[in-house]
Design an enzyme around this catalytic site. Sequence first.
Site, PDB file in Angstrom:
ATOM      1  N   HIS A  99       0.878  -1.174   0.000  1.00 40.56           N
ATOM      2  CA  HIS A  99       0.000   0.000   0.000  1.00 40.56           C
ATOM      3  C   HIS A  99       0.917   1.226   0.000  1.00 40.56           C
ATOM      4  O   HIS A  99       1.998   1.193   0.606  1.00 40.56           O
ATOM      5  CB  HIS A  99      -0.832   0.126   1.281  1.00 40.56           C
ATOM      6  CG  HIS A  99      -1.750  -1.005   1.585  1.00 40.56           C
ATOM      7  ND1 HIS A  99      -1.365  -2.119   2.280  1.00 40.56           N
ATOM      8  CD2 HIS A  99      -3.077  -1.165   1.349  1.00 40.56           C
ATOM      9  CE1 HIS A  99      -2.401  -2.924   2.438  1.00 40.56           C
ATOM     10  NE2 HIS A  99      -3.457  -2.378   1.882  1.00 40.56           N
ATOM     11  N   ASP A 102       2.256   1.982   3.414  1.00 39.74           N
ATOM     12  CA  ASP A 102       3.177   1.029   4.066  1.00 39.74           C
ATOM     13  C   ASP A 102       4.620   1.458   3.885  1.00 39.74           C
ATOM     14  O   ASP A 102       5.474   1.137   4.702  1.00 39.74           O
ATOM     15  CB  ASP A 102       3.117  -0.369   3.414  1.00 39.74           C
ATOM     16  CG  ASP A 102       1.738  -0.959   3.409  1.00 39.74           C
ATOM     17  OD1 ASP A 102       0.973  -0.638   4.314  1.00 39.74           O
ATOM     18  OD2 ASP A 102       1.452  -1.751   2.490  1.00 39.74           O
ATOM     19  N   GLU A 230     -10.776  -6.825  -4.325  1.00 39.83           N
ATOM     20  CA  GLU A 230     -10.601  -7.886  -3.330  1.00 39.83           C
ATOM     21  C   GLU A 230     -11.860  -7.971  -2.463  1.00 39.83           C
ATOM     22  O   GLU A 230     -12.088  -7.103  -1.615  1.00 39.83           O
ATOM     23  CB  GLU A 230      -9.367  -7.573  -2.471  1.00 39.83           C
ATOM     24  CG  GLU A 230      -9.049  -8.672  -1.484  1.00 39.83           C
ATOM     25  CD  GLU A 230      -7.748  -8.406  -0.731  1.00 39.83           C
ATOM     26  OE1 GLU A 230      -6.778  -7.900  -1.343  1.00 39.83           O
ATOM     27  OE2 GLU A 230      -7.710  -8.698   0.471  1.00 39.83           O
ATOM     28  N   GLU A 266      -9.035 -13.684  -1.293  1.00 45.31           N
ATOM     29  CA  GLU A 266      -8.254 -13.992  -0.085  1.00 45.31           C
ATOM     30  C   GLU A 266      -8.908 -15.146   0.668  1.00 45.31           C
ATOM     31  O   GLU A 266     -10.125 -15.162   0.873  1.00 45.31           O
ATOM     32  CB  GLU A 266      -8.168 -12.749   0.804  1.00 45.31           C
ATOM     33  CG  GLU A 266      -7.402 -13.010   2.089  1.00 45.31           C
ATOM     34  CD  GLU A 266      -6.973 -11.726   2.786  1.00 45.31           C
ATOM     35  OE1 GLU A 266      -6.557 -10.776   2.093  1.00 45.31           O
ATOM     36  OE2 GLU A 266      -7.062 -11.679   4.012  1.00 45.31           O
ATOM     37  N   HIS A 269     -10.993 -14.152   3.709  1.00 42.99           N
ATOM     38  CA  HIS A 269     -12.214 -13.421   3.363  1.00 42.99           C
ATOM     39  C   HIS A 269     -13.278 -14.388   2.859  1.00 42.99           C
ATOM     40  O   HIS A 269     -14.472 -14.218   3.145  1.00 42.99           O
ATOM     41  CB  HIS A 269     -11.932 -12.364   2.295  1.00 42.99           C
ATOM     42  CG  HIS A 269     -10.943 -11.320   2.714  1.00 42.99           C
ATOM     43  ND1 HIS A 269     -10.608 -10.254   1.906  1.00 42.99           N
ATOM     44  CD2 HIS A 269     -10.213 -11.177   3.843  1.00 42.99           C
ATOM     45  CE1 HIS A 269      -9.711  -9.499   2.521  1.00 42.99           C
ATOM     46  NE2 HIS A 269      -9.456 -10.049   3.698  1.00 42.99           N
ATOM     47  N   ASP A 294      -4.844 -13.835  -2.333  1.00 42.61           N
ATOM     48  CA  ASP A 294      -4.137 -13.484  -1.113  1.00 42.61           C
ATOM     49  C   ASP A 294      -4.096 -14.743  -0.255  1.00 42.61           C
ATOM     50  O   ASP A 294      -5.129 -15.228   0.215  1.00 42.61           O
ATOM     51  CB  ASP A 294      -4.850 -12.344  -0.358  1.00 42.61           C
ATOM     52  CG  ASP A 294      -4.358 -10.972  -0.811  1.00 42.61           C
ATOM     53  OD1 ASP A 294      -3.607 -10.907  -1.805  1.00 42.61           O
ATOM     54  OD2 ASP A 294      -4.733  -9.973  -0.170  1.00 42.61           O
ATOM     55  N   ASP A 305     -10.628 -11.887  10.678  1.00 40.53           N
ATOM     56  CA  ASP A 305      -9.673 -12.036   9.587  1.00 40.53           C
ATOM     57  C   ASP A 305      -8.291 -12.080  10.243  1.00 40.53           C
ATOM     58  O   ASP A 305      -7.626 -11.061  10.367  1.00 40.53           O
ATOM     59  CB  ASP A 305      -9.820 -10.809   8.674  1.00 40.53           C
ATOM     60  CG  ASP A 305      -9.001 -10.906   7.407  1.00 40.53           C
ATOM     61  OD1 ASP A 305      -8.619 -12.027   7.035  1.00 40.53           O
ATOM     62  OD2 ASP A 305      -8.760  -9.856   6.789  1.00 40.53           O
ATOM     63  N   ASP A 307      -5.515 -13.519   9.351  1.00 43.47           N
ATOM     64  CA  ASP A 307      -4.343 -13.405   8.463  1.00 43.47           C
ATOM     65  C   ASP A 307      -3.149 -14.247   8.921  1.00 43.47           C
ATOM     66  O   ASP A 307      -2.008 -13.766   8.912  1.00 43.47           O
ATOM     67  CB  ASP A 307      -3.889 -11.941   8.341  1.00 43.47           C
ATOM     68  CG  ASP A 307      -4.882 -11.082   7.568  1.00 43.47           C
ATOM     69  OD1 ASP A 307      -5.567 -11.609   6.693  1.00 43.47           O
ATOM     70  OD2 ASP A 307      -4.951  -9.865   7.857  1.00 43.47           O
TER      71      ASP A 307
HETATM   72  C1  XLS Z   1      -7.593  -6.706   4.491  1.00 42.72           C
HETATM   73  C2  XLS Z   1      -7.118  -6.910   3.130  1.00 42.72           C
HETATM   74  C3  XLS Z   1      -5.961  -6.019   2.705  1.00 42.72           C
HETATM   75  C4  XLS Z   1      -5.832  -6.035   1.213  1.00 42.72           C
HETATM   76  C5  XLS Z   1      -5.036  -4.902   0.652  1.00 42.72           C
HETATM   77  O1  XLS Z   1      -8.347  -7.511   5.028  1.00 42.72           O
HETATM   78  O2  XLS Z   1      -6.781  -8.256   2.978  1.00 42.72           O
HETATM   79  O3  XLS Z   1      -4.790  -6.434   3.341  1.00 42.72           O
HETATM   80  O4  XLS Z   1      -5.256  -7.218   0.766  1.00 42.72           O
HETATM   81  O5  XLS Z   1      -5.572  -3.683   0.963  1.00 42.72           O
HETATM   82 NI    NI Z   2      -5.838  -9.109   1.332  1.00 44.39          NI
HETATM   83 NI    NI Z   3      -7.637  -9.612   4.602  1.00 48.62          NI
END
Ligand code: XLS
Ligand code: NI
Ligand code: NI
Length: 433
Positions: A99, A102, A230, A266, A269, A294, A305, A307
């Site tokens: 991003h 970032d 996404e 993702e 998600h 993702d 989420d 991750d």
């Molecule tokens: C958040 C998203 C984010 C996107 C990019 O849940 O996964 O990380 O991948 O903005």
């Molecule tokens: Ni993502």
């Molecule tokens: Ni995410």
Amino acid sequence: MSDFFAGIGKVPFEGPESDDPLAYRYYEPARVVLGKTMEEQLRIAVAYWHSFAWPGGDPFGGQTFERPWFDGGMEAARLKADVAFEMFSILGTPFYTFHDRDVAPEGRSLAESSRNVREIADIFAKKQEETGVRLLWGTANLFSNRRFMSGAATNPDPDVFAYAAAQVKDALDVTHRLGGANYVLWGGREGYETLLNTDMKQELDHAGRFLSMVVDYKHKIGFPGTILIEPKPQEPTKHQYDYDVATVFGFLQRFGLEKEVKVNIEVGHAVLAGHSFEHEIATAAALGIFGSVDANRNDYQSGWDTDQFPNNAPEMALAIYYILKAGGLTTGGFNFDSKIRRQSLDPQDLIAAHVGGIDICAKALLAAAAMTEDGGLAKALKERYAGWESAEAQAMLGSDLETIAARVDREGLEPQPRSGRQEMLENWVNRFV
Ligand code: XLS
Ligand code: NI
Ligand code: NI
């Protein structure tokens, strides 16, 4: 060279018998699998935000990680870029994603913020040249700053829409300049908390206009990459507009963008939306909008989420099977939108997490390729639908209800149910994973 990863060398491939936590057991980039190298099949990317920008907080506590670049200025951003590319070299990963926020600190104005990003992009361009690492995608952070608390493109305030548009323009420019293979839009706060203060129709119309402008601008500057949305059903807002792949497809079609925009799916998600990862992939493939993924996993109990790094080869194998079935990745890749746990403090943890996650994908790719080559699943599927191969069945699709009804009557059709063979098919899959 920074000393952040001091003592950690390039991650070697040592094969399945290795017990070195910082060696690949399955990921062998040059190994050919179904006509392409593993590197080309998986197109693995490291996500800048989780690995280098995330401080390790949770809702009850703040930063746990101590990174020498966390003080936030431009000097720190340059150090962060050095460390990031050092990690890409250690891992031997071909792509990264970021991003705008970032990579460089936010300034006092959008112009200053964008200048900061461009300055770091100069460094990225040089490092890409030196290392051969490429940009899988760039994106704009339209969700962290409080100005976006009520949305970006769907904000009730037109000035926020304008700010978001300008920010996306700059992020797309930078992505184009760095040769990004895609540009991602994740609607981080494009949704709502309560209908009581929300005009949903107006917000959806604005989101459609916004996306159309992004596509127009992509063509104007000649960005050859793919624009990706996404999907995510909730978090941070209670209801996100890009709920899942099917919802996004309907949205794209309404604005005539279904040939222009694809999806970045993702794992976590998909799970939040009540689907499996492979369901979302197969849906996107069926609708012609599969773009990229993702890679991560959610905790199945928490409803968040989370991750986490992928850790389940059988699940990933099914997903990759459907990606291969859809023709494999083109501009997309496997972006590790995954973060280490907040107690995983050390640089080695960051490397080990990626090594493990990449190995899961490689192991899953080998299983999916073996499933594809064996052909048993495809054969069973073909047999299940074989009736549709007859000329008569095909003609029916161009027919009408009355003609079909007359035929059912004439021939006295009495269809007999046939087994779906689910357990046999599941057992068949288990021979490969
Ligand atoms: C958040 C998203 C984010 C996107 C990019 O849940 O996964 O990380 O991948 O903005
Ligand atoms: Ni993502
Ligand atoms: Ni995410």
